[in-house]
Structures are given as C-alpha cells and as structure tokens.
Write an enzyme that holds these catalytic residues in place. Sequence first.
Site, PDB file in Angstrom:
ATOM      1  N   CYS A  83       4.550  -3.995   4.314  1.00 13.06           N
ATOM      2  CA  CYS A  83       4.636  -2.796   3.477  1.00 13.06           C
ATOM      3  C   CYS A  83       5.996  -2.122   3.539  1.00 13.06           C
ATOM      4  O   CYS A  83       6.263  -1.199   2.767  1.00 13.06           O
ATOM      5  CB  CYS A  83       3.534  -1.821   3.846  1.00 13.06           C
ATOM      6  SG  CYS A  83       1.902  -2.571   3.736  1.00 13.06           S
ATOM      7  N   CYS A 201      -7.754   6.391   1.792  1.00 15.63           N
ATOM      8  CA  CYS A 201      -7.041   5.119   1.741  1.00 15.63           C
ATOM      9  C   CYS A 201      -6.146   5.068   0.512  1.00 15.63           C
ATOM     10  O   CYS A 201      -6.560   5.457  -0.582  1.00 15.63           O
ATOM     11  CB  CYS A 201      -8.023   3.957   1.641  1.00 15.63           C
ATOM     12  SG  CYS A 201      -9.318   3.964   2.888  1.00 15.63           S
ATOM     13  N   SER A 202      -4.920   4.540   0.673  1.00 16.54           N
ATOM     14  CA  SER A 202      -4.083   4.309  -0.495  1.00 16.54           C
ATOM     15  C   SER A 202      -4.677   3.157  -1.296  1.00 16.54           C
ATOM     16  O   SER A 202      -5.334   2.277  -0.745  1.00 16.54           O
ATOM     17  CB  SER A 202      -2.647   4.002  -0.070  1.00 16.54           C
ATOM     18  OG  SER A 202      -2.617   2.929   0.846  1.00 16.54           O
ATOM     19  N   ILE A 204      -4.919  -0.208  -3.955  1.00 15.70           N
ATOM     20  CA  ILE A 204      -4.260  -1.494  -4.238  1.00 15.70           C
ATOM     21  C   ILE A 204      -3.640  -1.348  -5.625  1.00 15.70           C
ATOM     22  O   ILE A 204      -4.347  -1.041  -6.578  1.00 15.70           O
ATOM     23  CB  ILE A 204      -5.286  -2.637  -4.158  1.00 15.70           C
ATOM     24  CG1 ILE A 204      -5.761  -2.805  -2.704  1.00 15.70           C
ATOM     25  CG2 ILE A 204      -4.710  -3.924  -4.713  1.00 15.70           C
ATOM     26  CD1 ILE A 204      -6.988  -3.679  -2.545  1.00 15.70           C
ATOM     27  N   HIS A 327       0.250   2.211  -3.939  1.00 16.47           N
ATOM     28  CA  HIS A 327       0.914   1.464  -2.863  1.00 16.47           C
ATOM     29  C   HIS A 327       1.017  -0.017  -3.192  1.00 16.47           C
ATOM     30  O   HIS A 327       0.351  -0.852  -2.594  1.00 16.47           O
ATOM     31  CB  HIS A 327       0.153   1.700  -1.556  1.00 16.47           C
ATOM     32  CG  HIS A 327       0.809   1.103  -0.336  1.00 16.47           C
ATOM     33  ND1 HIS A 327       2.170   0.884  -0.248  1.00 16.47           N
ATOM     34  CD2 HIS A 327       0.280   0.678   0.842  1.00 16.47           C
ATOM     35  CE1 HIS A 327       2.443   0.343   0.930  1.00 16.47           C
ATOM     36  NE2 HIS A 327       1.311   0.201   1.607  1.00 16.47           N
TER      37      HIS A 327
END
Lengths: 383, 134
Positions: A83, A201-202, A204, A327
């Site tokens: 990342c 949560c970020s 997909i 992200h």
Amino acid sequence: MILDPVHVAGAGMIRFGKHPAETTLETMGAQAATAAMRDAGVRAADVEALYVGHVFGGPVAGQRIGARIGLAGKPVSNHENYCSSGATALREAWIAVGAGLYDLVLVVGVEKMTDRVKGGVQPDPNDLDASIGFLFAAGHALSARRYMADYGATREQIAAVAVKNHAHSVANPYAQYQKPVSLGEVLGARPIAEPLGLLDCSPISDGAAAVVVASRAGLRRLGIRSAPRVAACALVSGTVQAGLGDVNEEDISRRAGAEAYRIAGVAADEIDVVEMHDCFTIAEIVRLEGLGVLPRGEGARLTEAGYTSLGGALPVNPSGGLLSRGHPVGATGAAQVCELFWQLTGRAGGRQVEGATTGLAYCKGGSVSGTDGASVTTVILTT
Amino acid sequence: MSMSDNSFRPDVFRAEPPTLLGSHCGSCGRKAFPPREVCPSCGEPSLGDPVELSRQGRIYSYTVVRQAPPGLSTPYVLGYVDLPDDGVRVMSRIESVRDGDVRIGAPVALDAREDPGQPEPKRMFVFRTGGEPA
C-alpha cells in the site's frame, strides 16, 4: 550526502472509486499523469523519467502507461511496497532529482482493484500469517480491541475517525464517497472483523494519482517561481517484534516520523496538516500517536473532541483519507502528496487548512509475520 | 523435518503431537516464532535446530472475522496468543469451548485442526480455550 532541493511542480488525479472494466489501469494512469503534467505545464518531451507505484498491475505496468503518454524510451521503473508503492515511487524520484540525475520527472501511483480483489486484502500467500487466515482488517481489529482495553478508549471514539474523514471528503471532488456518515451508521454497519465494521474499513477502489517532481532548474524551465518542497521522503521497514510488548507501540511509526523530521529539519509540533494512512479507523489513531503528533493513548479521545478535524488544532485527512477518498493501494501514496500539494498552494477549496505551510503524509504498506509492518514512507512538504 | 504428520507448514509446526517450532539464540537465549535465521533481539545467528515451544498460552487480543476472501469460510476467531514460558507471541486461530470464553487474558492450549484451505487435507495449529492440552 545532502540532496539538492526537490519540489512538486504539479499534481493530478482521477476520482477514486469503482470504475467499469473498460476503464483500465493504463487509462487511469495516463489520465492522472496527463493531469499532473498539464498542472505543471510540462510537455512529455521534457519529462526525463517515469516512476510508477502499483501492486496488482502486473509486469511493467509503468511502461504500458508510459507508452500511452509519450514517455516511451525514457527510464521507467515499477515500484512495489504494497500500500505504500506510490509513496515509494515518489521516494525514488526524490532521490534521483535530489542527486542531480534529473530536473523533471513524473511519479504515478495507480491501481485497478475492483475487478480482481474480493473480500479484503491479505499478505503474500507464502507469509505464515496469511496461511492461517490473517487479513489486514483482522490485524487492525486486534489492535483496536487491545487499544480499548489498555487505554479505556470507547468504540464510539474509534468510530469518530470515520465520521470525521467522511465529513471532510464532502469537499473533495476526487474522493470516492463525498458524503457524510453518522456515528450511528458507523456503529451499526455490518461487522467485518470485530470490533471493526464496514465503515471502519477503507474500500477496495480503482484510481490513479500523479505528481511532477522538479529540481530548481526544472522549476525555472517551467517558469514556476515557487512550489512546495519535498523536505523529506523517509522509508523504514518493520522490525521483528521480540517478546510480549504492546501491539500498539507503533515503533515503526515512531522511526518513520523521526527519520522524516531529521531529514527535513522539522519538529513534530511544526506540522500543520497530516494525510494519514487510515486504512482502518484505529490505524489513524495509533499511527498519529506513533508519529508523536498526539500523546500516547489520547488519540481516540482527541479525535472525538475534534482535535484532528478541519478547524481543529491538527487537521488530519482533509481529503477524506483512505476511508472516504478510497484506497486503490498503489495510488494512495501519490494521492496523499497531491492533497498536500493542493493544501500548501491554497487550492484545496472547501477542505482547505487555512495557512498550512508544512504537511506530512504517512503511507504504510504490507505486513510480514511477526513484524510491526513491512514498509512506511513519510513525506514532509513545506512551502 | 518429516512431512509425514501432514503439517500445513512443517517449518513451524508439527501436528503429532501438536508442537510449535521456534528459533533459539545461542547468545542471548531468547526464542522467536516463526523461526528466524538471525535473533531479532540481539542480531546473532540462531542455533541450528528449532526448539519446541510451550503448549500453554494466554489470549493477548482477538477478533471474530466475519468477511474474508474466497476460500476462507467465516466466521472464525483470530488472535494473538502469548506463550509466557517462551516470551513469544503467536498469531493463531482460536477455537472456543464455551460461549464467552474467548477474552483477553483467557488461558488457551495448543492443538491441531484440519486446514480446509488446502487441496489435500493438512493440519494447522489452533489454540483452544480451557487452558488444558486436548
């Protein structure tokens, strides 16, 4: 050695989100690159090298992008640090320009995920943790539960990170979501890895971001009188965690911060704005503490109190962060630097941090069993 | 190391009897899991043969995973288990004997379980609540 001054001459990105299959990695990378080059006023013929960060793009994605935008034949390199791949690509560009090798280079972070990643991202299958079912969401859930037990933080305080970052993203035209969420929505969201739910949560995402990096001579060539300077671009890797210490010690963040402060000659309390790798709500809190910009164990309470909100003492993620900007993993580090560039040049519109002159971007990538992470890149931009 | 006991990772785990394998530093005496060629505490080379780690641990933190990529069936409990006798922390699946017995500080004991993620049945390590070896 002391590097020559290195500047960001222009930035460009495409809106992050779930793009259709026909919007390929190459299309997105080329669009962001073109936007950044137009912003800097540089022609492809004058770009001397291309640095591309990506994880899932396959072999030589950078050359596939370069061939579309007139950079075929130039030095092109591909950088993978999970990342933090985009940030790592920037670091290589910073070193090359600072060393005097080039005057004008292009950095692109890009990722196409929504057609190939399902259910969350994992370490490499050969890593022991992955083979027992570790997901990044699970790792941060372990951190959150322990943080709550050790510091008396509440679930609501951790959720406040998502409320804040989604509120910021409303003014970011490049963000995936651009809409506020309530505390109740975060707490009531579908559980992913308890105590974390979907809105901790970020997402997909697909997306691309790019910056033009220039020496002083490069700026002169473009007729740019002043541009934010990359005062530091530090890189550390995780250490093996011996013994039974605090999982939230964030020694990797402490080291990443210390190295950036040292190179830049900037103290933690001189930072005006932070773009933080909030892949999960709890991660923003413990990483800010590790960097030394918030006191240990106080991050959750301070977030709830508005300390890290726009208008607060230290605005964190005016862009909306990973939670709300999205992200696309290899693109994130480049997007963070785009945001700092816009903040330091007064071009951040409704999310502008007034008077910001020093910004820090923190980008973390990957994990290795038994360590406190794989890679952290910390970038300090100054006016 | 023998493959005959069907361990999913013979380099870190023997399935029969269930045993985690760590490295052992000849210089400072500390242990590490998974095994490392170099001691993470003092930087000296580890001794050649892996050492057997304690089967008794305590839960340091845990989570219930409710969503995972294809191939992992949910829900499952994942946690950090501390082995105080060895000074080692292990990330592991945790299986509950009774509702509510997975909590920070709870005693757990090492066992083996089928690894459903493999094409051929393999055995992976698990810690079970209750604190006594199964």
